[in-house]
Design a protein around this motif. Structure first.
Motif, PDB file in Angstrom:
ATOM      1  N   UNK A  90       0.825  -1.213   0.000  1.00 46.15           N
ATOM      2  CA  UNK A  90       0.000   0.000   0.000  1.00 46.15           C
ATOM      3  C   UNK A  90       0.860   1.265   0.000  1.00 46.15           C
ATOM      4  N   UNK A  91       2.110   1.181   0.432  1.00 47.85           N
ATOM      5  CA  UNK A  91       3.014   2.337   0.347  1.00 47.85           C
ATOM      6  C   UNK A  91       4.186   2.037  -0.583  1.00 47.85           C
ATOM      7  N   UNK A  92       3.987   1.072  -1.465  1.00 45.65           N
ATOM      8  CA  UNK A  92       4.988   0.687  -2.482  1.00 45.65           C
ATOM      9  C   UNK A  92       6.294   0.214  -1.829  1.00 45.65           C
ATOM     10  N   UNK A  94       7.736   1.458   0.770  1.00 44.38           N
ATOM     11  CA  UNK A  94       8.523   2.499   1.432  1.00 44.38           C
ATOM     12  C   UNK A  94       8.090   2.740   2.879  1.00 44.38           C
ATOM     13  N   UNK A  99       3.487   2.194   8.421  1.00 44.29           N
ATOM     14  CA  UNK A  99       3.039   3.288   7.542  1.00 44.29           C
ATOM     15  C   UNK A  99       2.065   2.754   6.506  1.00 44.29           C
ATOM     16  N   UNK A 100       0.834   2.558   6.970  1.00 42.43           N
ATOM     17  CA  UNK A 100      -0.207   1.993   6.118  1.00 42.43           C
ATOM     18  C   UNK A 100      -1.129   3.096   5.623  1.00 42.43           C
ATOM     19  N   UNK A 314      14.248   2.478  -7.095  1.00 38.29           N
ATOM     20  CA  UNK A 314      13.044   3.160  -6.594  1.00 38.29           C
ATOM     21  C   UNK A 314      13.333   3.947  -5.310  1.00 38.29           C
ATOM     22  N   UNK A 315      14.376   3.538  -4.579  1.00 40.45           N
ATOM     23  CA  UNK A 315      14.737   4.243  -3.342  1.00 40.45           C
ATOM     24  C   UNK A 315      15.040   5.714  -3.615  1.00 40.45           C
ATOM     25  N   UNK A 316      15.450   5.978  -4.839  1.00 37.35           N
ATOM     26  CA  UNK A 316      15.903   7.329  -5.169  1.00 37.35           C
ATOM     27  C   UNK A 316      14.886   8.091  -6.008  1.00 37.35           C
ATOM     28  N   UNK A 317      13.634   7.741  -5.898  1.00 31.16           N
ATOM     29  CA  UNK A 317      12.595   8.511  -6.593  1.00 31.16           C
ATOM     30  C   UNK A 317      11.454   8.799  -5.636  1.00 31.16           C
ATOM     31  N   UNK A 318      10.631   9.744  -6.040  1.00 34.07           N
ATOM     32  CA  UNK A 318       9.436  10.041  -5.256  1.00 34.07           C
ATOM     33  C   UNK A 318       9.673  10.925  -4.048  1.00 34.07           C
ATOM     34  N   UNK A 319      10.742  11.716  -4.086  1.00 35.50           N
ATOM     35  CA  UNK A 319      11.007  12.607  -2.957  1.00 35.50           C
ATOM     36  C   UNK A 319      10.066  13.803  -2.973  1.00 35.50           C
ATOM     37  N   UNK A 320       9.953  14.419  -4.135  1.00 30.33           N
ATOM     38  CA  UNK A 320       9.062  15.575  -4.279  1.00 30.33           C
ATOM     39  C   UNK A 320       7.892  15.220  -5.188  1.00 30.33           C
ATOM     40  N   UNK A 321       6.760  15.828  -4.929  1.00 29.80           N
ATOM     41  CA  UNK A 321       5.632  15.728  -5.852  1.00 29.80           C
ATOM     42  C   UNK A 321       5.877  16.710  -6.989  1.00 29.80           C
TER      43      UNK A 321
ATOM     44  N   UNK B 106       6.982  10.644   0.138  1.00 26.64           N
ATOM     45  CA  UNK B 106       7.895   9.525  -0.130  1.00 26.64           C
ATOM     46  C   UNK B 106       7.423   8.244   0.569  1.00 26.64           C
ATOM     47  N   UNK B 169       4.714  20.617  -2.535  1.00 34.54           N
ATOM     48  CA  UNK B 169       5.557  20.098  -1.454  1.00 34.54           C
ATOM     49  C   UNK B 169       5.640  21.101  -0.299  1.00 34.54           C
TER      50      UNK B 169
END
Lengths: 323, 354
Positions: A90-92, A94, A99-100, A314-321, B106, B169
């Motif tokens: 549900x949180x891919x 991460x 953290x559900x 994937x650890x290095x993506x999705x920091x900012x929207x 994230x 953000x």
């Protein structure tokens, strides 16, 4: 109370229980590699609430959040996959057990920090207020969180603005291994303390699911009709260790006698007894319910185990929207 | 070209919030003192009257919960702009900022956005003292998931605040109290400045000066003076502390081969340290001299008028530092850029009290 309703409460509680038991069984294979806090023994509050709220109402919860997520309607497959760290989680992958999230059913997240999700739940209530909707926000917390400053601050603001929020405190007597007597003054009644801030407050038996249901039906109606926030303290008990799959009575921080006393008041057994007292033939129905749940759980674990891990990148993506 | 006006930095902030609230009903504005008669140094004056008590409100002294409440509301279509009269007050909210706002996007697999803007005001001088003067942009920059901006001019203040409010953000928007009264040309209406772009203020071949916030004002005085001595500086105002405009810095250092970083924060663990580390690692061969920095000493700001005399960096200090890097004489600097007197205010008009 109608039999169908009690059967539903039984089904929701039993589903949570069997999910948690399966996690406990599978955990020592060490494939679920994240801190996991089981809700076994504490199923009644979540189950009762779920029968009183709508899908578009909000809920936020804590590190011990499996029961709340499932009761709100969160996807079982996505939750198990998340605990396994899979890309279908549900949180891919991460977030893990602590953290559900399932936005589709208004379950807006759990937090691993004590008290952290409380103001977020109040903020969701503020958004409903600003957007002129009649949604309510349900904030799950434990007895430990009532010792955090942010709890007081959040209740104060919710009362100040008359926001549609229900604070649901599951008092299971322990914060990790620290009993209430080392954390709060003797004789403290949490619900009385919160009442003095101005929220409508009450306390109740958190192991009696029909009692929980009655309390929630009234409080949800009241909050939804704009009468301001509610605080409800439910007394309940966790069977397993604070974090992990084992029992921990050997540690000696709580007595076996205390444990056994609570176990005699197991919420699911109490509910089952109540059902069978009215109609003994329901036993077949209950067995059938259990059977369906077990199949669903088996599917969910297979789904999670067979799902792929996320790519390391994937650890290095999705920091900012992205705007 | 839009109509422009000459207004103060504080008025530019007020206009940005007003424009944002006009453009989007989801924008709300709150903070301790937002609706009081002084309206946060004038930056929130008139907003409550125009947009109503529901969208513009004062708040309990509950910095941590109110940050969480902003986060929660932002998950459902609200764009909160929260203000603190001093950055130091906001330190009570580190849990919600660091464990909440910066993480949710994230940690929940890109399913949540937290479009909140947190305005923090930096104090300096007039006895602000140890807990009303901390310039902690390095803390915020350290946390993945946050954006940090520090505008210097009224033009940038408005354009960056509008961008911050509409960014998806969490943005930490840091205003230096000594800039609120500065004036400049500002367009009317909506315009946006990207949150990752530095501004090159002047061009020169001799040295790159990377600066931020109020120190850019002092740096301008220094570089203007040095120009008369035929020393030409590339002066870069960072504007955005995170993400940082590395290209702008690198392009400049490649040309000049020299670097001085000015930082309003404490020295150890500062943004200036990060800039120097990266430039040293990536452009080592291009450097003609060791990079330098000027930041606040690793001591709290004291309160007494007497004790702050040597605490802060002035234009004269900057000019002297540059001449020492370039190994040229510095005698005339004390005449042309004397220590400001009084040294603890942005100008004679400023009588605090905060």
């Amino acid at each position: 109370m109608k039999q169908d309703l009690i059967l539903n409460l039984y089904r929701i509680m039993k589903r949570i229980r069997l999910v948690e038991e399966e996690i406990a069984l599978q955990y020592p294979k060490w494939e679920m590699r994240c801190p996991t806090h089981l809700s076994i023994g504490q199923e009644a509050v979540a189950a009762a609430l779920s029968m009183c709220i709508r899908k578009d109402d909000f809920a936020v919860s804590t590190h011990r959040g499996h029961a709340h997520y499932l009761a709100k309607g969160g996807s079982l497959k996505s939750m198990i996959a998340e605990i396994y760290g899979k890309s279908t989680g549900c949180s891919r992958g991460k977030g893990g057990s602590m953290h559900l999230i399932d936005k589709d059913v208004g379950f807006m997240g759990t937090s691993a920090i004590v008290g952290n999700s409380i103001p977020i739940g109040v903020g969701l209530a503020l958004s409903a207020h600003l957007n002129f909707t009649d949604q309510i926000s349900c904030v799950f917390l434990g007895d430990g969180a009532t010792e955090e400053g942010v709890f007081y601050e959040s209740v104060n603001f919710a009362v100040l603005k008359n926001l549609p929020v229900i604070f649901i405190c599951e008092n299971n007597l322990y914060s990790v291994y620290s009993p209430l007597e080392v954390r709060q003054p003797k004789g403290r009644k949490i619900s009385k303390m919160v009442e003095s801030i101005g929220a409508t407050s009450l306390s109740g038996d958190g192991n009696d699911v029909t009692n929980c249901y009655r309390i929630f039906r009234n409080s949800v109606n009241s909050v939804r009709s704009g009468l301001g926030p509610y605080f409800i303290e439910f007394f309940t008990y966790r069977y397993k260790e604070h974090c992990g799959h084992e029992y921990d009575n050997n540690l000696g921080y709580r007595s076996v006698a205390e444990f056994e006393t609570w176990k005699k008041r197991d919420p699911i057994e109490l509910c089952k007894k109540q059902l069978l007292e009215t109609d003994l033939s329901l036993i077949r129905k209950l067995d059938k319910i259990d059977q369906i749940i077990k199949e669903e759980i088996s599917d969910a674990f297979l789904f999670a185990q067979n799902s792929p891990f996320p790519e390391p990148q994937e650890a290095f993506s999705g920091l900012y929207a992205d705007s | 070209m839009k109509m422009t006006q000459i207004i103060t930095y504080a008025e530019a902030i007020q206009q940005a919030i007003q424009n944002a609230m006009d453009l989007d009903d989801g924008v709300i504005c709150f903070g301790l003192g937002v609706t009081d008669p002084k309206g946060i140094f004038g930056t929130t004056l008139g907003l409550e009257k125009e947009f109503g008590k529901k969208r513009v409100f004062d708040m309990p002294a509950s910095e941590n919960a109110m940050t969480g409440i902003a986060i929660g509301a932002s998950l459902n279509g609200i764009k909160p702009v929260m203000t603190h009269q001093r950055l130091d007050f906001f330190l009570l909210a580190m849990d919600q900022l660091v464990n909440g706002a910066s993480k949710l996007h994230y940690m929940f697999g890109k399913q949540l956005n937290v479009p909140i803007t947190i305005r923090l005001i930096l104090g300096r001088g007039w006895g602000q003292g140890p807990t009303h003067s901390q310039s902690l942009q390095a803390w915020f920059s350290h946390i993945p998931g946050l954006k940090v901006v520090m505008p210097t001019t009224p033009y940038d203040a408005k354009g960056l605040l509008l961008s911050s409010i509409f960014d998806l953000n969490p943005v930490i928007f840091i205003e230096h109290r000594w800039l609120h009264s500065s004036i400049g040309e500002v367009p009317k209406g909506d315009y946006r400045i990207p949150l990752h772009s530095a501004l090159q203020i002047s061009s020169g071949k001799d040295i790159t000066i990377v600066s931020m916030s109020y120190l850019t004002i002092e740096a301008k005085k220094a570089t203007n003076f040095l120009k008369t001595k035929n020393i030409h500086c590339d002066l870069i105002d960072l504007r955005s502390i995170k993400p940082i405009d590395w290209k702008c810095i690198y392009d400049s250092v490649e040309r000049t081969g020299r670097l001085l970083v000015l930082d309003s924060g404490f020295t150890t663990g500062s943004v200036s340290g990060e800039v120097i580390a990266r430039v040293s690692m990536d452009l080592y061969q291009k450097l003609k001299s060791p990079p330098s920095r000027m930041a606040c000493p690793d001591f709290p700001e004291p309160t007494s008028y007497a004790l702050t005399k040597d605490y802060y960096i002035s234009a004269g200090d900057i000019a002297k530092k540059i001449t020492s890097i370039l190994e040229v004489p510095s005698e005339e600097i004390d005449n042309f850029l004397p220590k400001p007197a009084p040294h603890d205010t942005p100008g004679d008009y400023f009588k605090g009290p905060f």
